[in-house]
Design a protein around this motif. Structure first.
Motif, PDB file in Angstrom:
ATOM      1  N   ARG A 129       0.762  -1.175   0.112  1.00 34.64           N
ATOM      2  CA  ARG A 129       0.198   0.463   0.294  1.00 34.64           C
ATOM      3  C   ARG A 129       0.844   0.851  -0.134  1.00 34.64           C
ATOM      4  O   ARG A 129       1.860   1.187   0.800  1.00 34.64           O
ATOM      5  CB  ARG A 129      -0.594  -0.295   1.040  1.00 34.64           C
ATOM      6  CG  ARG A 129      -1.707  -1.486   1.322  1.00 34.64           C
ATOM      7  CD  ARG A 129      -3.049  -0.904   2.249  1.00 34.64           C
ATOM      8  NE  ARG A 129      -3.822  -2.742   3.191  1.00 34.64           N
ATOM      9  CZ  ARG A 129      -4.799  -2.355   1.618  1.00 34.64           C
ATOM     10  NH1 ARG A 129      -5.441  -1.644   1.236  1.00 34.64           N
ATOM     11  NH2 ARG A 129      -5.773  -3.926   1.950  1.00 34.64           N
ATOM     12  N   ALA A 130       0.511   2.610  -1.244  1.00 38.71           N
ATOM     13  CA  ALA A 130       1.250   3.454  -0.664  1.00 38.71           C
ATOM     14  C   ALA A 130       1.252   4.168   0.342  1.00 38.71           C
ATOM     15  O   ALA A 130       2.591   5.084   0.565  1.00 38.71           O
ATOM     16  CB  ALA A 130       0.794   4.614  -1.952  1.00 38.71           C
ATOM     17  N   GLY A 131       0.148   4.489   1.277  1.00 37.95           N
ATOM     18  CA  GLY A 131       0.461   5.445   2.985  1.00 37.95           C
ATOM     19  C   GLY A 131       0.141   4.435   3.848  1.00 37.95           C
ATOM     20  O   GLY A 131      -0.315   3.432   3.811  1.00 37.95           O
ATOM     21  N   ILE A 132      -0.340   5.479   4.649  1.00 35.48           N
ATOM     22  CA  ILE A 132      -0.245   4.446   6.113  1.00 35.48           C
ATOM     23  C   ILE A 132      -1.365   5.249   7.315  1.00 35.48           C
ATOM     24  O   ILE A 132      -1.613   6.482   6.564  1.00 35.48           O
ATOM     25  CB  ILE A 132       1.006   4.930   7.071  1.00 35.48           C
ATOM     26  CG1 ILE A 132       1.596   6.124   7.029  1.00 35.48           C
ATOM     27  CG2 ILE A 132       2.270   4.528   6.114  1.00 35.48           C
ATOM     28  CD1 ILE A 132       1.768   6.239   8.219  1.00 35.48           C
ATOM     29  N   LYS A 133      -2.015   5.295   7.873  1.00 36.29           N
ATOM     30  CA  LYS A 133      -3.271   6.001   8.985  1.00 36.29           C
ATOM     31  C   LYS A 133      -1.604   5.908  10.285  1.00 36.29           C
ATOM     32  O   LYS A 133      -1.462   5.231  10.864  1.00 36.29           O
ATOM     33  CB  LYS A 133      -4.359   4.968   9.498  1.00 36.29           C
ATOM     34  CG  LYS A 133      -4.975   5.292   8.040  1.00 36.29           C
ATOM     35  CD  LYS A 133      -6.229   4.391   8.404  1.00 36.29           C
ATOM     36  CE  LYS A 133      -7.285   4.824   7.020  1.00 36.29           C
ATOM     37  NZ  LYS A 133      -8.301   4.175   7.367  1.00 36.29           N
ATOM     38  N   PRO A 144       7.212   8.747   2.951  1.00 36.29           N
ATOM     39  CA  PRO A 144       7.944   8.704   1.620  1.00 36.29           C
ATOM     40  C   PRO A 144       8.070   6.947   1.816  1.00 36.29           C
ATOM     41  O   PRO A 144       8.546   6.585   0.507  1.00 36.29           O
ATOM     42  CB  PRO A 144       8.885   9.297   2.031  1.00 36.29           C
ATOM     43  CG  PRO A 144       9.794   9.171   3.622  1.00 36.29           C
ATOM     44  CD  PRO A 144       7.366   9.230   4.583  1.00 36.29           C
ATOM     45  N   PHE A 145       7.297   6.425   2.250  1.00 38.48           N
ATOM     46  CA  PHE A 145       7.903   5.036   2.685  1.00 38.48           C
ATOM     47  C   PHE A 145       6.506   4.320   2.147  1.00 38.48           C
ATOM     48  O   PHE A 145       5.034   4.641   2.372  1.00 38.48           O
ATOM     49  CB  PHE A 145       8.676   4.485   3.749  1.00 38.48           C
ATOM     50  CG  PHE A 145       7.886   5.112   4.753  1.00 38.48           C
ATOM     51  CD1 PHE A 145       6.833   4.527   5.216  1.00 38.48           C
ATOM     52  CD2 PHE A 145       8.763   5.979   5.803  1.00 38.48           C
ATOM     53  CE1 PHE A 145       5.511   4.855   6.490  1.00 38.48           C
ATOM     54  CE2 PHE A 145       7.807   6.502   6.664  1.00 38.48           C
ATOM     55  CZ  PHE A 145       6.808   5.528   7.610  1.00 38.48           C
ATOM     56  N   PHE A 146       6.622   2.670   1.761  1.00 41.41           N
ATOM     57  CA  PHE A 146       4.787   2.182   1.672  1.00 41.41           C
ATOM     58  C   PHE A 146       4.858   1.537   2.793  1.00 41.41           C
ATOM     59  O   PHE A 146       5.387   1.582   3.378  1.00 41.41           O
ATOM     60  CB  PHE A 146       5.504   1.318  -0.190  1.00 41.41           C
ATOM     61  CG  PHE A 146       5.919   2.037  -0.554  1.00 41.41           C
ATOM     62  CD1 PHE A 146       4.317   2.163  -2.144  1.00 41.41           C
ATOM     63  CD2 PHE A 146       6.899   2.108  -1.786  1.00 41.41           C
ATOM     64  CE1 PHE A 146       4.918   2.753  -3.168  1.00 41.41           C
ATOM     65  CE2 PHE A 146       7.323   2.844  -2.415  1.00 41.41           C
ATOM     66  CZ  PHE A 146       6.038   2.914  -3.642  1.00 41.41           C
TER      67      PHE A 146
END
Length: 474
Positions: A28-32, A81-83
């Motif tokens: 996945r491209a983002g986080i929460k 900046p990270f996956f």
């Protein structure tokens, strides 16, 4: 003479199943991260830290926090900046750890933990539609519209019709145990420029890049989903350019045997967008990018260039209306354990979360409200979030109960297709000035809107405008 190809039950079912590919896992491209309210709850902090440490899916972490604390919306998305590589996104959870261990890095300016900043990929096909399938989809409302290319190459909107009462009664009467498969119905051509659902932000672009990662054992392909049309266009264009030049999407590196050709990484790029006033703004976003370690010039000089048929242009190219805003960079954040004490000054997202909590509002409804009132992806732009705070403050003065009613009404009339100005004129014509502060009146309007929702869209709009016109004539 070649024998005709034999078909089986399974091959026929697979061909008729919209060619859905079962993934071996997702990157996945983002986080929460936790909202301010959740950061002040020790139980929420503990569950978040534990989930992040074990690389659980953020949706799973969020559900545990909701169940344990009663906080309705404890997390919100952050651009990084990270996956994100979650163990629960893989059929074999240990694969997630293997990917991070193999290709992860520690970049202390972003996170003290090893994170996946880039990783090599191999694409399984020269067909870009197979490598990066993409479509418009409408979720959370019925029907679930989706775009689909017909045999004529045109893009159509289709949906799965609901089971009618007559069909359900027939199934019960005939005691049918295996209900026949319903076929999707074509609604018409898919034209985002004139589509009500797309214009209201209900139907959105969805893309899934499919690949294998060298050195990672899996029978199914891995996928990276994104709703960013900008990222999709960039990756698609790069692959199309390479494929058109070389006649194929290479799977091995001719100049460096055994070394990867393609890498997926992120790049911090300036983005231009339009705010709710139509003014041009700019910001930055971490965008997934494709990098290629290949000498195209040397390969072209070899003369081994083939011609391949063009793929369908992704739906993203044909969708974006003028003035559609893109997300901009949120303040940097990482998925490291957080502490409830010692926090700095809350950012605008935290201020908005706190205001929503103080007013007792449903956060999902509020998000939809600002999608309509401000712009899509408003929550990713601090300036838009500040605007949202300013819009809630006068609503708060009306009383929390009235504010919740007005926000819910705005979302509902938007779903029906009624313009805000028509709704305001309708409500004023029927109930006069000051109706926004009268909870009993708002409840009546709520019931009237639900009655209008049962009518065809054009009939509902006409009835609202008719009342306004009659009031003006009087």
């Amino acid at each position: 003479m070649n024998a005709p190809m034999k078909l089986s039950v399974l091959s026929t079912r697979a061909a008729n199943n919209d060619q859905q590919i079962r993934l071996g896992g997702k990157i996945r491209a983002g986080i929460k991260v936790l909202t301010k309210a959740a950061q002040n709850n020790p139980k929420a902090v503990s569950l978040y830290n534990d989930g992040v440490e074990k690389r659980h899916k953020f949706t799973d972490i969020e559900k545990r926090i909701k169940d344990a604390t009663g906080i309705a919306n404890p997390m919100f998305p952050r651009n990084t900046p990270f996956f994100n590589v979650a163990a629960s996104d893989f059929g074999m959870p240990e694969i997630a750890a293997l990917i991070v261990d193999t290709y992860g890095e520690v970049r202390t300016e972003h996170s003290p933990r090893k994170q996946l900043y880039r990783f090599p990929v191999v694409f399984h096909s020269d067909d870009l539609n197979a490598v990066y399938p993409n479509q418009f989809k409408r979720h959370g409302m019925e029907p679930h519209y989706e775009s689909h290319y017909g045999e004529d190459g045109e893009r159509y909107c289709r949906y799965l019709p609901p089971v009618s009462d007559q069909q359900a009664a027939e199934v019960r009467a005939r005691r049918i145990k295996k209900v026949m498969r319903r076929e999707k119905v074509v609604r018409g051509r898919c034209d985002p420029g004139s589509c009500h659902e797309f214009g209201q932000g209900q139907c959105k672009f969805r893309g899934r890049l499919l690949f294998y990662v060298p050195g990672i054992p899996t029978t199914g392909m891995l996928g990276m989903e994104t709703s960013s049309e900008y990222a999709a266009e960039g990756i698609w264009s790069d692959l199309e350019r390479i494929r058109d030049a070389l006649g194929t999407i290479p799977r091995s590196n001719p100049n460096k045997p055994g070394a990867p050709i393609f890498w997926i990484t992120k790049s911090l790029e300036p983005r231009t967008y339009f705010d709710e006033h139509g003014k041009k703004q700019s910001g930055f976003q971490w965008v997934p990018k494709l990098q290629a370690d290949i000498d195209i010039g040397a390969l072209l000089s070899s003369g081994k260039v083939l011609a391949l048929p063009s793929a369908h242009t992704p739906v993203a190219w044909l969708s974006q209306p003028k003035g559609m805003p893109d997300a901009v960079l949120l303040p940097p954040a990482d998925a490291t354990p957080v502490q409830p004490e010692g926090q700095g000054a809350p950012d605008v997202n935290d201020q908005l979360d706190q205001l929503i909590e103080e007013m007792g509002l449903d956060q999902d409804t509020v998000m939809q409200y600002f999608d309509v009132k401000i712009a899509q992806s408003w929550e990713n732009d601090p300036a838009h979030v500040e605007t949202a705070i300013k819009m809630l403050e006068p609503l708060k003065r009306l009383g929390n109960e009235c504010a919740a009613k007005l926000i819910g009404l705005s979302v509902r009339v938007s779903q029906i297709g009624i313009e805000p100005r028509d709704f305001n004129a309708y409500a004023f014509a029927r109930y006069g000035k000051g109706y926004t502060a009268k909870i009993d009146v708002l409840s009546r309007i709520e019931a009237e809107i639900e009655a209008l929702a049962k009518l065809p869209r054009e009939a509902a709009i006409a009835q609202v405008r008719q009342i306004d016109t009659a009031a003006q004539a009087a």
